[in-house]
Design an enzyme around this catalytic site. Structure first.
Site, PDB file in Angstrom:
ATOM      1  N   GLU A 140     -12.088   2.443 -60.488  1.00  0.00           N
ATOM      2  CA  GLU A 140     -13.274   2.264 -59.853  1.00  0.00           C
ATOM      3  C   GLU A 140     -12.721   3.297 -58.168  1.00  0.00           C
ATOM      4  O   GLU A 140     -11.800   3.227 -57.232  1.00  0.00           O
ATOM      5  CB  GLU A 140     -12.714   0.582 -58.950  1.00  0.00           C
ATOM      6  N   CYS A 162     -16.699   1.594 -50.906  1.00  0.00           N
ATOM      7  CA  CYS A 162     -17.891   2.347 -51.684  1.00  0.00           C
ATOM      8  C   CYS A 162     -18.788   2.644 -52.465  1.00  0.00           C
ATOM      9  O   CYS A 162     -19.409   3.721 -52.815  1.00  0.00           O
ATOM     10  CB  CYS A 162     -16.302   2.400 -52.988  1.00  0.00           C
ATOM     11  N   GLU A 212     -18.858  11.873 -50.360  1.00  0.00           N
ATOM     12  CA  GLU A 212     -18.992  11.229 -50.046  1.00  0.00           C
ATOM     13  C   GLU A 212     -17.950  10.695 -48.576  1.00  0.00           C
ATOM     14  O   GLU A 212     -16.693  11.221 -48.985  1.00  0.00           O
ATOM     15  CB  GLU A 212     -17.655   9.989 -50.784  1.00  0.00           C
ATOM     16  N   GLY A 217      -9.990   3.525 -55.383  1.00  0.00           N
ATOM     17  CA  GLY A 217      -9.402   4.551 -54.110  1.00  0.00           C
ATOM     18  C   GLY A 217     -10.581   5.594 -54.116  1.00  0.00           C
ATOM     19  O   GLY A 217     -11.364   5.665 -55.502  1.00  0.00           O
ATOM     20  N   SER A 218     -10.065   6.551 -54.291  1.00  0.00           N
ATOM     21  CA  SER A 218     -10.761   8.522 -54.118  1.00  0.00           C
ATOM     22  C   SER A 218     -11.219   8.559 -55.240  1.00  0.00           C
ATOM     23  O   SER A 218      -9.631   8.446 -56.276  1.00  0.00           O
ATOM     24  CB  SER A 218     -10.791   8.890 -52.976  1.00  0.00           C
ATOM     25  N   THR A 219     -12.094   8.982 -55.790  1.00  0.00           N
ATOM     26  CA  THR A 219     -12.304  10.184 -57.308  1.00  0.00           C
ATOM     27  C   THR A 219     -11.113  11.065 -57.051  1.00  0.00           C
ATOM     28  O   THR A 219     -10.262  11.373 -58.691  1.00  0.00           O
ATOM     29  CB  THR A 219     -13.046  10.950 -57.307  1.00  0.00           C
TER      30      THR A 219
HETATM   31  P1  NAP Z   1      -6.974   7.125 -51.713  1.00  0.00           P
HETATM   32  O1  NAP Z   1      -5.811   8.124 -50.967  1.00  0.00           O
HETATM   33  O2  NAP Z   1      -7.727   7.328 -53.227  1.00  0.00           O
HETATM   34  O3  NAP Z   1      -5.845   5.631 -51.486  1.00  0.00           O
HETATM   35  C1  NAP Z   1      -6.225   4.190 -52.586  1.00  0.00           C
HETATM   36  C2  NAP Z   1      -4.657   3.768 -53.133  1.00  0.00           C
HETATM   37  O4  NAP Z   1      -4.247   4.469 -53.656  1.00  0.00           O
HETATM   38  C3  NAP Z   1      -3.586   3.497 -51.647  1.00  0.00           C
HETATM   39  O5  NAP Z   1      -3.090   2.425 -52.236  1.00  0.00           O
HETATM   40  C4  NAP Z   1      -3.021   5.131 -51.813  1.00  0.00           C
HETATM   41  O6  NAP Z   1      -1.721   5.246 -51.130  1.00  0.00           O
HETATM   42  C5  NAP Z   1      -2.877   4.940 -53.668  1.00  0.00           C
HETATM   43  N1  NAP Z   1      -2.447   6.281 -54.070  1.00  0.00           N
HETATM   44  C6  NAP Z   1      -2.929   7.595 -53.084  1.00  0.00           C
HETATM   45  N2  NAP Z   1      -2.505   8.695 -53.574  1.00  0.00           N
HETATM   46  C7  NAP Z   1      -1.706   8.084 -54.734  1.00  0.00           C
HETATM   47  C8  NAP Z   1      -0.829   8.887 -55.659  1.00  0.00           C
HETATM   48  N3  NAP Z   1      -0.746  10.132 -55.645  1.00  0.00           N
HETATM   49  N4  NAP Z   1      -0.639   7.747 -57.204  1.00  0.00           N
HETATM   50  C9  NAP Z   1      -0.675   6.710 -56.900  1.00  0.00           C
HETATM   51  N5  NAP Z   1      -1.597   6.475 -55.695  1.00  0.00           N
HETATM   52  C10 NAP Z   1      -1.741   7.150 -54.844  1.00  0.00           C
HETATM   53  O7  NAP Z   1      -7.729   6.888 -50.575  1.00  0.00           O
HETATM   54  P2  NAP Z   1      -7.514   6.846 -49.016  1.00  0.00           P
HETATM   55  O8  NAP Z   1      -6.573   8.416 -48.539  1.00  0.00           O
HETATM   56  O9  NAP Z   1      -7.073   5.834 -48.063  1.00  0.00           O
HETATM   57  O10 NAP Z   1      -9.467   7.654 -48.600  1.00  0.00           O
HETATM   58  C11 NAP Z   1      -9.458   8.883 -48.926  1.00  0.00           C
HETATM   59  C12 NAP Z   1     -11.058   8.895 -49.362  1.00  0.00           C
HETATM   60  O11 NAP Z   1     -11.272   7.180 -50.253  1.00  0.00           O
HETATM   61  C13 NAP Z   1     -11.911   7.724 -48.414  1.00  0.00           C
HETATM   62  O12 NAP Z   1     -12.530   8.760 -47.279  1.00  0.00           O
HETATM   63  C14 NAP Z   1     -13.412   7.611 -49.752  1.00  0.00           C
HETATM   64  O13 NAP Z   1     -14.096   8.370 -49.819  1.00  0.00           O
HETATM   65  C15 NAP Z   1     -12.786   6.751 -50.071  1.00  0.00           C
HETATM   66  N6  NAP Z   1     -11.929   5.882 -50.870  1.00  0.00           N
HETATM   67  C16 NAP Z   1     -13.000   4.703 -51.535  1.00  0.00           C
HETATM   68  C17 NAP Z   1     -12.383   3.639 -51.604  1.00  0.00           C
HETATM   69  C18 NAP Z   1     -13.576   2.969 -52.569  1.00  0.00           C
HETATM   70  O14 NAP Z   1     -13.407   1.125 -52.603  1.00  0.00           O
HETATM   71  N7  NAP Z   1     -14.199   3.168 -53.759  1.00  0.00           N
HETATM   72  C19 NAP Z   1     -11.245   3.155 -50.442  1.00  0.00           C
HETATM   73  C20 NAP Z   1     -10.659   3.643 -50.066  1.00  0.00           C
HETATM   74  C21 NAP Z   1     -11.441   4.949 -50.094  1.00  0.00           C
HETATM   75  P3  NAP Z   1      -1.952   4.984 -50.089  1.00  0.00           P
HETATM   76  O15 NAP Z   1      -1.811   3.609 -49.286  1.00  0.00           O
HETATM   77  O16 NAP Z   1      -0.496   6.213 -49.441  1.00  0.00           O
HETATM   78  O17 NAP Z   1      -2.712   6.049 -49.216  1.00  0.00           O
END
Ligand code: NAP
Ligand code: MG
Length: 504
Positions: free
Chosen positions: A266, A300, A404, A244-246
């Site tokens: 990742e 990503c 990003e 997910g996100s950094t």
């Molecule tokens: P994200 O918040 O990092 O979500 C990824 C996962 O982490 C989701 O399952 C999310 O749950 C979970 N999560 C969020 N906060 C958490 C916490 N405090 N503790 C444990 N788990 C937690 O990403 P997003 O909000 O979906 O997307 C935001 C940005 O992340 C995108 O714009 C992009 O830049 C980046 N992103 C990167 C990838 C990649 O493949 N590297 C993939 C998706 C997004 P929820 O389902 O509730 O959000």
């Protein structure tokens, strides 16, 4: 919420039963939290289904199930050959249902159905198949020490693994996580992204059919702030594997530190793609387009910073415009001609358009796109469609060149010298992917070695294979997934010293 299963017909005509509960101990159960998540079709902005969402109490229950399964003879004493066969069976079951899975992921995520079917599903299936083959091939070593003594190592599972995955490839991200963790004999609690909760629950039904004992794989939909945070903090969780996100990764790393959990992260990227003047420009344009515009730019490893040698810039831009115009057909998931579906959520859609505004305000030139895309079908009027967007006259300091965007937005930057291109490509907090276009093999390998990235493509972009390690350097992540390297993330080495003599 009462029902644990819904009768659903997908827009492309698949009638199926959608489980809605939490999957714990091979059963669907209602969430004690009382919370729910409603999945939305991003093409129409209409709800698809509402599912149960875990709270801390549910997380505790699932983690305990995984902990019990870890020590239970049905899993612990299962021969690695049988474990591999169970995994192979799971891959086969997914394959048998691939049209349904592709339909659900397309509907839930917004990606074109033909892409889900021909790219996501094969990736999910082959990843689980690949790791099924590793299940009986992960051994320790024998190490000779003194004439009287030797040591051997055992490669053992890490334990209970929390896996937290994103929404951009719902089923294949699950497969990347499940495959190596199961091959190494761990047990799992997996939390999908709240934006795409549906296909994984159908997968859960197959887990039971494939023969996995109760508690080996538990699946909890839920939000990151509740279910995700409770999983990462849980003292019985031995490892957290996250994509997910950094920003979220940093948070997870801090929380995991309290009980010194093992982590694999990742995260994001701002991957460069370098076009040298000796490149095959047709290929460079084709891959540069695919590298940023496929999957709605929600990758990503998307090659979102394109550095083009000044000598070929004009020709590159003319050809890029032509390719975007003819190839990046925006439409809903079900149209065979669609290359680019809607962004996954309204929030992501708004975020992408905000970055377009930021780019304009920073003084970059909007070369093409930059608006909401209007698709013909009236039922899709409220969909989250964005035009494929290209910025030129961008400087390295601009936010659109550094952050990003996670959408179909690319910045094209000119360069003069190889050293300069490499230095500027490396001037990023990220280091996930990188691509180099040249016909000079020495240059190709030289630049591949110098670029700060976990993966480099020479004359290509986005190649990904279950056999090949995947991961980032710098703030793009810690550890590797896929390939033999992926097994390192899910196993630990125990050393056993043996004394066959009597001397001190
Ligand atoms: P994200 O918040 O990092 O979500 C990824 C996962 O982490 C989701 O399952 C999310 O749950 C979970 N999560 C969020 N906060 C958490 C916490 N405090 N503790 C444990 N788990 C937690 O990403 P997003 O909000 O979906 O997307 C935001 C940005 O992340 C995108 O714009 C992009 O830049 C980046 N992103 C990167 C990838 C990649 O493949 N590297 C993939 C998706 C997004 P929820 O389902 O509730 O959000
Ligand atoms: Mg959705």
């Amino acid at each position: 919420m009462e029902s644990l299963v819904l009768d659903i017909v997908t827009p492309n005509g698949h009638h199926y039963k959608q489980p809605t509960g939490l999957f714990i101990n091979n059963e669907f159960v209602a969430a004690a939290s009382g919370q729910t998540i409603t999945s939305i079709d991003p093409a129409t902005d209409k709800p698809i289904a509402t599912v149960h969402a875990a709270g801390a109490e549910d997380v505790d229950r699932a983690v305990h199930a995984a902990k019990v399964a870890l020590g239970h003879a049905s899993w612990k004493k299962l021969s690695p050959t049988d474990r591999g066969q169970m995994m192979a069976k799971l891959a086969q079951l997914i394959d048998q249902n691939k049209e349904l899975f592709a339909s659900i992921d397309a509907w839930d995520n917004g990606k074109p159905y033909h892409v889900a079917l021909n790219e996501d599903l094969p990736e999910a299936i082959t990843t689980i198949q690949y790791y099924s083959g590793w299940a009986d091939k992960t051994f320790g070593q024998t190490i000779s020490t003194t004439p009287d003594k030797f040591a051997y190592t055992l490669r053992q599972p890490i334990g209970v693994i929390a896996q937290i995955i994103p929404w951009n490839y719902p089923l294949s991200m699950a497969a990347w996580k499940l495959g190596p963790a199961l091959a190494c004999g761990n047990t799992i609690v997996l939390k999908p992204a709240e934006q795409t909760p549906l296909s994984i629950l159908v997968l859960a039904t197959l887990i039971k059919t494939a023969g996995f004992p109760p508690g080996v794989i538990n699946i909890l939909n839920g939000t990151g702030k509740d279910a995700g945070a409770a999983l990462v903090a849980h003292p019985l969780v031995d490892k957290v594997a996250f994509t997910g996100s950094t920003a979220t990764a940093k948070h997870i790393m801090k929380t995991a530190a309290d009980t010194l959990k093992n982590i694999t992260l990742e995260t994001g990227g701002k991957s460069p793609l370098l076009v040298f003047p000796d490149a095959d420009l047709e290929q460079a344009v084709k891959w540069a387009h695919f590298g940023i515009m496929s999957n709605q730019g929600q990758i990503c490893t998307a090659t979102s910073r394109v550095f083009v040698h000044r000598a070929v810039m004009d020709e590159f831009l003319a050809r890029f415009r032509e390719t975007v115009t003819t190839t990046s057909i925006v439409g809903d998931q079900w149209d065979e001609n669609t290359f680019q579906g809607p962004q996954v959520t309204r929030a992501q859609y708004e975020r992408v358009l905000q970055y377009v505004d930021i780019g304009k305000r920073e003084g970059a030139t909007l070369f093409m796109g930059g608006e909401k895309a209007v698709v013909a079908d009236p039922k899709n009027r409220s969909g989250y469609f964005v035009q494929p967007t290209v910025f030129t006259d961008v400087t390295d300091e601009m936010r659109i060149a550094r952050e990003e965007v996670f959408g179909p937005v690319v910045v094209v930057l000119p360069f003069e010298e190889e050293d300069e291109a490499v230095r500027r490509a490396n001037d990023s907090t990220y280091g996930l992917g990188a691509a180099v276009f040249t016909r000079d093999i020495q240059r190709g390998h030289r630049v591949a070695a110098e670029i700060e990235a976990g993966m480099v493509w020479i004359n290509s972009s986005q190649d990904c294979d279950p056999r090949v390690p995947f991961g980032g350097v710098k703030q793009s992540g810690i550890g590797r997934e896929l390939g033999q390297a992926g097994l390192e993330a899910y196993s630990q080495v125990k050393a056993v010293h043996v004394n066959m003599g009597t001397k001190l």
